[in-house]
Write a protein that holds these residues in place. Structure first.
Motif, mmCIF file in Angstrom:
data_model
loop_
_atom_site.group_PDB
_atom_site.id
_atom_site.type_symbol
_atom_site.label_atom_id
_atom_site.label_comp_id
_atom_site.label_asym_id
_atom_site.label_seq_id
_atom_site.Cartn_x
_atom_site.Cartn_y
_atom_site.Cartn_z
ATOM 1 N N GLN A 339 15.602 -10.252 79.413
ATOM 2 C CA GLN A 339 16.414 -9.943 78.253
ATOM 3 C C GLN A 339 17.833 -9.611 78.690
ATOM 4 O O GLN A 339 18.033 -8.979 79.725
ATOM 5 N N ASP A 340 18.801 -10.025 77.898
ATOM 6 C CA ASP A 340 20.194 -9.636 78.135
ATOM 7 C C ASP A 340 20.463 -8.362 77.326
ATOM 8 O O ASP A 340 20.921 -8.426 76.182
ATOM 9 N N LYS A 341 20.193 -7.209 77.929
ATOM 10 C CA LYS A 341 20.271 -5.940 77.205
ATOM 11 C C LYS A 341 21.101 -4.891 77.939
ATOM 12 O O LYS A 341 20.932 -3.686 77.700
ATOM 13 N N ASP A 342 22.003 -5.327 78.832
ATOM 14 C CA ASP A 342 22.824 -4.377 79.586
ATOM 15 C C ASP A 342 24.191 -4.162 78.952
ATOM 16 O O ASP A 342 25.012 -3.428 79.502
ATOM 17 N N GLU A 343 24.445 -4.797 77.818
ATOM 18 C CA GLU A 343 25.704 -4.566 77.117
ATOM 19 C C GLU A 343 25.645 -3.205 76.412
ATOM 20 O O GLU A 343 24.624 -2.505 76.445
ATOM 21 N N SER A 344 26.733 -2.835 75.774
ATOM 22 C CA SER A 344 26.814 -1.514 75.143
ATOM 23 C C SER A 344 25.805 -1.396 74.000
ATOM 24 O O SER A 344 25.427 -2.404 73.370
ATOM 25 N N PRO A 345 25.339 -0.177 73.697
ATOM 26 C CA PRO A 345 24.410 0.004 72.562
ATOM 27 C C PRO A 345 24.989 -0.495 71.244
ATOM 28 O O PRO A 345 24.249 -1.028 70.400
ATOM 29 N N GLU A 346 26.283 -0.348 71.053
ATOM 30 C CA GLU A 346 26.918 -0.818 69.826
ATOM 31 C C GLU A 346 26.828 -2.337 69.714
ATOM 32 O O GLU A 346 26.537 -2.885 68.634
ATOM 33 N N SER A 347 27.072 -3.026 70.835
ATOM 34 C CA SER A 347 27.005 -4.486 70.830
ATOM 35 C C SER A 347 25.593 -4.970 70.553
ATOM 36 O O SER A 347 25.388 -5.924 69.791
ATOM 37 N N LEU A 348 24.603 -4.291 71.151
ATOM 38 C CA LEU A 348 23.215 -4.686 70.932
ATOM 39 C C LEU A 348 22.774 -4.364 69.516
ATOM 40 O O LEU A 348 22.004 -5.131 68.902
ATOM 41 N N HIS A 349 23.231 -3.256 68.987
ATOM 42 C CA HIS A 349 22.842 -2.869 67.630
ATOM 43 C C HIS A 349 23.388 -3.854 66.602
ATOM 44 O O HIS A 349 22.701 -4.186 65.610
ATOM 45 N N LYS A 350 24.603 -4.322 66.800
ATOM 46 C CA LYS A 350 25.200 -5.287 65.872
ATOM 47 C C LYS A 350 24.619 -6.686 66.059
ATOM 48 O O LYS A 350 24.808 -7.559 65.209
ATOM 49 N N GLY A 351 23.933 -6.929 67.174
ATOM 50 C CA GLY A 351 23.380 -8.248 67.430
ATOM 51 C C GLY A 351 24.435 -9.278 67.781
ATOM 52 O O GLY A 351 24.285 -10.471 67.452
ATOM 53 N N LEU A 352 25.515 -8.812 68.452
ATOM 54 C CA LEU A 352 26.574 -9.757 68.831
ATOM 55 C C LEU A 352 25.978 -10.812 69.761
ATOM 56 O O LEU A 352 25.316 -10.497 70.750
ATOM 57 N N SER A 393 17.667 -12.449 66.949
ATOM 58 C CA SER A 393 17.223 -13.116 68.190
ATOM 59 C C SER A 393 17.997 -12.644 69.421
ATOM 60 O O SER A 393 17.862 -13.247 70.487
ATOM 61 N N ARG A 394 18.768 -11.578 69.238
ATOM 62 C CA ARG A 394 19.629 -11.141 70.346
ATOM 63 C C ARG A 394 18.837 -10.730 71.576
ATOM 64 O O ARG A 394 19.269 -10.967 72.710
ATOM 65 N N LEU A 395 17.698 -10.097 71.425
ATOM 66 C CA LEU A 395 16.948 -9.561 72.575
ATOM 67 C C LEU A 395 15.710 -10.395 72.895
ATOM 68 O O LEU A 395 14.702 -9.864 73.408
ATOM 69 N N ILE A 396 15.758 -11.686 72.660
ATOM 70 C CA ILE A 396 14.620 -12.531 73.024
ATOM 71 C C ILE A 396 14.525 -12.637 74.542
ATOM 72 O O ILE A 396 15.510 -12.530 75.269
ATOM 73 N N PHE A 397 13.305 -12.846 75.032
ATOM 74 C CA PHE A 397 13.104 -13.155 76.447
ATOM 75 C C PHE A 397 13.419 -14.631 76.655
ATOM 76 O O PHE A 397 12.994 -15.491 75.864
ATOM 77 N N HIS A 398 14.109 -14.930 77.709
ATOM 78 C CA HIS A 398 14.489 -16.318 77.975
ATOM 79 C C HIS A 398 14.626 -16.518 79.481
ATOM 80 O O HIS A 398 14.813 -15.561 80.249
#
Length: 430
Positions: A339-352, A393-398
């Motif tokens: 997962q690409d989840k090392d960005e800021s919590p705000e970025s992940l929350h917005k689903g950028l 779909s921001r936190l899908i495994f790929h």
């Protein structure tokens, strides 16, 4: 005859048992009190009890000094083998005149001679002349060799780290000056027709799932060539391509370069410096921003067309990238599900979204809601394809399971001489 008066030799010169003398009235150069017996304090040359070479501050012996000291008699001119002029210059700067007869040469002259060593570039004055006539080497002082500071050690470690990383060229070197065949007119016309068709009918793409869009053959050949050349130039410079790894020593099966901010696979953190060599990540080229902006706009059009949604921003938000991770997969390259989840919590929350460019050989791409390969869906990413996943779909495994060899467009290879493999660029907003 009083003590100290000498007898006359056959040659007419007065002498004493201590040796010949030119000044018969000087009691320092006469016979010792023991008449014929040597005093324990006598000099080995002058036989005088007043010539104690270990404690005396003034050098007075009449007899010549041993060869190698550079000094002769008391009334002779001070010389250092072939450097009398230079020493005279040093002595005059210290207020001394060694050429005057009977001048007392203090020990400080020998010590201060080192300060004048700059004017004697062809002579080694690092040896001090001892009063006993021997030559001893002076030990270097601690002031001349100060201890190395911690910053100097850090700089040295930095240099060592930089020396470990070897530049990686994503393009094959051109040996000699081979004749490069340009793409045929048929190939050029076919590519132009395809671009015109895509412009007239709209972008060929698919919505794989909510928030996940695949734009097929989106990047033109000219754009791909520009991207390859830009990545090659940046990859050969400071902060360029290297092989990342993890704390347990395992290495990723790819070469990586970060633009904008550095991402550390070991810690999963972003930073302004690359920890392995403290290199500053290169900036993102302006042309890349323009392509990303166009991708988002066309993706919104596709989502609206396929879903009839009135607010496509809720499904696939917009973003302005400040991070680009460039990976080059060789023919055997791969990347496990993650997962690409090392960005800021705000970025992940917005689903950028994450926007991925594929150039070169095709790749088998897996994606899933779970980290299980058997349950993952598969799609082939070809050269020129753009994949976007954001929103839900921001936190899908790929991941990438395989690289299909010799599938890169021939015209791209002819223009860039790209190495066999896949060049992948992923844009994010931290």
């Amino acid at each position: 005859m009083y003590r100290g008066r000498g007898r006359t030799a056959r040659g007419g010169r007065p002498f004493y048992r201590g040796g010949y003398s030119e000044q018969s009235s000087n009691p320092d150069y006469g016979m010792s009190e023991g008449r014929g017996r040597r005093s324990p304090n006598m000099s080995p040359w002058s036989r005088s009890r007043h010539s104690n070479h270990e404690n005396a501050a003034v050098y007075r012996p009449r007899m010549p000094l041993p060869v190698g000291t550079g000094l002769r008699g008391q009334n002779d001119t001070l010389e250092t083998q072939g450097t009398s002029d230079a020493l005279s210059h040093c002595s005059s700067s210290m207020g001394l005149n060694p050429s005057v007869e009977g001048e007392k040469i203090e020990l400080s002259l020998v010590e201060e001679t080192e300060s004048c060593a700059v004017s004697l570039p062809h002579h080694n004055l690092s040896h001090n002349v001892n009063i006993s006539g021997s030559v001893e080497k002076s030990e270097p002082s601690q002031e001349r060799n100060p201890p190395q500071s911690s910053s100097g050690i850090d700089d040295l470690n930095q240099v060592k780290c930089q020396a470990v990383i070897e530049p990686f060229d994503i393009c094959l070197p051109k040996i000699g000056t081979p004749v490069m065949l340009k793409p045929s007119l048929l190939v050029k016309n076919r590519e132009k027709r395809n671009e015109i068709k895509r412009s007239a009918e709209g972008q060929i793409g698919n919505v794989l799932r909510p928030g996940m869009v695949l734009l097929k053959k989106y990047l033109s050949l000219a754009d791909q060539v520009k991207i390859v050349r830009a990545c090659r130039a940046l990859g050969l410079g400071s902060g360029g391509f290297y092989q990342p790894g993890y704390r347990d020593g395992a290495k990723l099966h790819l070469k990586m370069m970060c633009l904008g901010k550095n991402w550390d696979p070991e810690t999963g953190n972003y930073g302004d410096l690359r920890p392995i060599d403290l290199a500053v990540p290169p900036g993102i080229p302006r042309e890349f921003f323009q392509l990303v902006e166009k991708v988002i706009k066309d993706s919104h059009s596709l989502v609206q067309l396929k879903t009839k949604a009135s607010h496509v921003e809720h499904i696939l938000p917009s973003m302005k990238p400040n991070i680009c991770i460039v990976n080059f997969y060789s023919a055997s390259g791969r990347l496990g599900l993650h997962q690409d989840k090392d960005e800021s919590p705000e970025s992940l929350h917005k689903g950028l979204p994450v926007i991925s460019f594929s150039i070169g050989d095709s790749a088998e791409f897996l994606y899933s809601d779970q980290r299980e390969v058997d349950k993952a869906e598969k799609v082939e990413l070809e050269s020129g394809d753009v994949l976007v996943f954001g929103g839900s779909s921001r936190l899908i495994f790929h991941g990438v399971t395989a690289i299909k060899q010799k599938t890169a467009p021939g015209s791209l290879l002819e223009e860039t001489n790209l190495c066999p493999g896949r060049l992948n660029l992923t844009f994010r907003e931290y």
